[in-house]
Enzyme design. Structure first.
Site, mmCIF file in Angstrom:
data_model
loop_
_atom_site.group_PDB
_atom_site.id
_atom_site.type_symbol
_atom_site.label_atom_id
_atom_site.label_comp_id
_atom_site.label_asym_id
_atom_site.label_seq_id
_atom_site.Cartn_x
_atom_site.Cartn_y
_atom_site.Cartn_z
ATOM 1 N N CYS A 128 0.864 -1.190 0.000
ATOM 2 C CA CYS A 128 0.000 0.000 0.000
ATOM 3 C C CYS A 128 0.892 1.229 0.000
ATOM 4 O O CYS A 128 1.942 1.252 0.639
ATOM 5 C CB CYS A 128 -0.896 0.007 1.236
ATOM 6 S SG CYS A 128 -2.047 1.410 1.263
ATOM 7 N N CYS A 132 0.370 4.307 6.425
ATOM 8 C CA CYS A 132 -0.106 4.510 7.803
ATOM 9 C C CYS A 132 0.895 3.870 8.777
ATOM 10 O O CYS A 132 1.343 2.741 8.561
ATOM 11 C CB CYS A 132 -1.490 3.905 7.991
ATOM 12 S SG CYS A 132 -2.680 4.601 6.835
ATOM 13 N N GLY A 179 -3.851 -3.047 1.094
ATOM 14 C CA GLY A 179 -4.022 -2.079 0.019
ATOM 15 C C GLY A 179 -5.151 -1.093 0.231
ATOM 16 O O GLY A 179 -5.998 -1.254 1.108
ATOM 17 N N GLU A 180 -5.119 -0.039 -0.575
ATOM 18 C CA GLU A 180 -6.133 1.013 -0.515
ATOM 19 C C GLU A 180 -7.039 0.862 -1.750
ATOM 20 O O GLU A 180 -6.631 1.184 -2.868
ATOM 21 C CB GLU A 180 -5.428 2.385 -0.495
ATOM 22 C CG GLU A 180 -6.327 3.570 -0.716
ATOM 23 C CD GLU A 180 -7.596 3.592 0.144
ATOM 24 O OE1 GLU A 180 -7.520 3.370 1.365
ATOM 25 O OE2 GLU A 180 -8.674 3.811 -0.432
ATOM 26 N N SER A 211 -13.530 -0.128 2.133
ATOM 27 C CA SER A 211 -12.911 0.645 3.217
ATOM 28 C C SER A 211 -11.792 1.509 2.651
ATOM 29 O O SER A 211 -10.945 1.029 1.900
ATOM 30 C CB SER A 211 -12.336 -0.334 4.257
ATOM 31 O OG SER A 211 -11.653 0.361 5.269
ATOM 32 N N SER A 234 -11.667 5.055 7.214
ATOM 33 C CA SER A 234 -10.739 4.862 8.333
ATOM 34 C C SER A 234 -10.300 6.235 8.828
ATOM 35 O O SER A 234 -9.384 6.837 8.291
ATOM 36 C CB SER A 234 -9.528 4.050 7.865
ATOM 37 O OG SER A 234 -9.956 2.784 7.443
ATOM 38 N N LEU A 235 -10.996 6.704 9.848
ATOM 39 C CA LEU A 235 -10.765 8.079 10.304
ATOM 40 C C LEU A 235 -9.617 8.128 11.331
ATOM 41 O O LEU A 235 -8.667 8.869 11.156
ATOM 42 C CB LEU A 235 -12.062 8.617 10.901
ATOM 43 C CG LEU A 235 -12.334 10.105 10.761
ATOM 44 C CD1 LEU A 235 -12.263 10.556 9.317
ATOM 45 C CD2 LEU A 235 -13.698 10.457 11.346
ATOM 46 N N HIS A 236 -9.755 7.382 12.378
ATOM 47 C CA HIS A 236 -8.733 7.224 13.429
ATOM 48 C C HIS A 236 -8.400 8.490 14.214
ATOM 49 O O HIS A 236 -7.775 8.426 15.267
ATOM 50 C CB HIS A 236 -7.417 6.634 12.881
ATOM 51 C CG HIS A 236 -7.598 5.379 12.099
ATOM 52 N ND1 HIS A 236 -8.392 4.356 12.528
ATOM 53 C CD2 HIS A 236 -7.095 4.987 10.910
ATOM 54 C CE1 HIS A 236 -8.373 3.377 11.629
ATOM 55 N NE2 HIS A 236 -7.605 3.740 10.634
ATOM 56 N N ASN A 310 -4.102 -3.908 16.645
ATOM 57 C CA ASN A 310 -3.366 -5.173 16.613
ATOM 58 C C ASN A 310 -1.895 -4.807 16.692
ATOM 59 O O ASN A 310 -1.438 -4.011 15.869
ATOM 60 C CB ASN A 310 -3.586 -5.862 15.266
ATOM 61 C CG ASN A 310 -4.535 -7.029 15.370
ATOM 62 O OD1 ASN A 310 -4.307 -7.960 16.133
ATOM 63 N ND2 ASN A 310 -5.590 -6.965 14.597
#
Ligand code: SAH
Ligand code: SF4
Length: 362
Positions: A128, A132, A179-180, A211, A234-236, A310
């Site tokens: 990816c 992140c 992957g995105e 996602s 995926s805000l986080h 995780n």
């Protein structure tokens, strides 16, 4: 083109790359009547066959087309990745595959089964590009996009694995593997068209979730698709600076733009938005951050999925404690946002995105 001549390897295609209308055009162009398309499609996608040679149920024109066009050195091949690892979690709820593609690259595919309903989690890229910091796939960097057939083949692989155990087929699909998805937009949409097509795998678009880390142009395009896929973002973090520290791609698409795209998705499709939030102790799990999240989601019909981190090699962060996660969830719910705290499942099979591959292939 004469199908009996050896085809230039660069021109070879996967039959699994083809949508139903494209497969139909291929057959018709070769003089095979379009009624045969359904038969081949069912074999490929409903039966999940890994070989379509010499089938007694194919009428002569289709059998001949397959003989001339599919196989070693011919125009078409089938995508059937090799299983390098097949791990079941100790709770029996997660099964994770490390699959090898034709060029030797590896990807992960997961089956999650709760109460007899199975969900496949598939990859859309090898690696990816989004980087992140807390993600094993992001750490490995980008290698290449997957073709539609390579995405479809993961779903077929799961169907075969479930059937072999006498279990019901997949009910849901999430594009939450490596992957995105919105960075590989066209291949993803073609794959989803194939996966949701009725005589084949026939998953309901409403049970398919894409996602994204927040690729704004992709979200806006997805909103225009004729099929109503679910969108998970995926805000986080609900703070731009904090988010950028976790998600480098956040620099390109700031929160304000991202949230505007989510609102527009919601308005155009009428669908609620799923917000993914990986809970990292002391980083994005404080009550103040829960309040801030509720504030930025105001007016949006959003469902928040909270996932304790995780652990990932090379990332210092730790998962939020059960108490803190519960507190975060309660604040969101009090603010009117349905929230689900996901169990940490499959830790023993490295079920986090990209983690098995990271361990197996370095
Ligand atoms: N690229 C897409 C989809 C693949 S990642 C995206 O980012 O949404 C799928 C989900 O796994 C994302 O919500 C991502 O934030 C989450 N994830 C990645 N690494 C994780 C980890 N170590 N622990 C928990 N969730 C993780
Ligand atoms: Fe890519 Fe998603 Fe991992 Fe971020 S979390 S690096 S976008 S796969």
């Amino acid at each position: 083109m004469d199908g009996l001549k050896s085809t230039d390897p660069a021109e070879r295609r996967s039959l699994h790359d083809l949508t139903f209308p494209t497969l139909e055009s291929e057959l018709v162009a070769a003089g095979v009547r379009s009624v045969h398309t359904r038969k081949l499609w069912r074999a490929l996608h409903r039966e999940a066959a890994t070989c379509v040679d010499n089938r007694a149920d194919f009428l002569t024109p289709l059998r001949r087309w397959v003989e001339e066009n599919v196989g070693e050195g011919k125009r078409f091949f089938l995508d059937a990745p090799k299983t390098l690892a097949d791990l079941k979690s100790s709770d029996g709820q997660t099964r994770k595959f490390l699959l090898q593609l034709r060029d030797g690259q590896t990807i992960e595919t997961v089956i999650m089964g709760y109460t007899g309903r199975f969900t496949a989690c598939v990859s859309t890229q090898v690696g990816c590009a989004m980087g992140c910091t807390f993600c094993a796939t992001g750490k490995a960097g980008f290698t290449r996009h997957l073709r539609p057939g390579e995405i479809v083949a993961q779903v077929l692989h799961c169907q075969r694995a479930l059937r072999a155990e006498g279990l019901p087929g997949l009910r849901n699909l999430v594009l939450m593997g490596m992957g995105e998805p919105l960075h590989n937009y066209d291949a993803v949409i073609a794959a989803l068209e194939i996966i949701t097509h009725s005589p084949g795998i026939n998953l309901t678009p409403r049970r398919v979730t894409v996602s994204t880390v927040g690729v704004v142009p992709g979200i806006l395009r997805l909103a225009q698709e004729p099929r109503p896929y679910n969108l998970a973002v995926s805000l986080h973090s609900a703070d731009d600076a904090e988010r950028r520290a976790l998600i480098p791609a956040g620099r390109r698409w700031p929160l304000e733009e991202l949230l505007a795209a989510c609102r527009s998705y919601r308005e155009t499709t009428g669908r609620k938005i799923f917000v993914e939030w990986t809970l990292i102790a002391g980083v994005n799990d404080t009550p103040a951050q829960a309040v801030q999240l509720a504030a930025v989601l105001a007016g949006m019909n959003a469902h928040v999925n909270l996932i304790p981190l995780n652990p990932v090699e090379g990332y210092q962060g730790a998962a939020t404690s059960a108490d803190d996660a519960e507190r975060f969830k309660t604040i969101l719910q009090a603010a009117g946002f349905p929230s689900t705290l996901r169990q940490r499942r499959g830790i023993d099979v490295d079920a986090g995105c990209g983690q098995l591959r990271g361990r197996m292939v370095g």
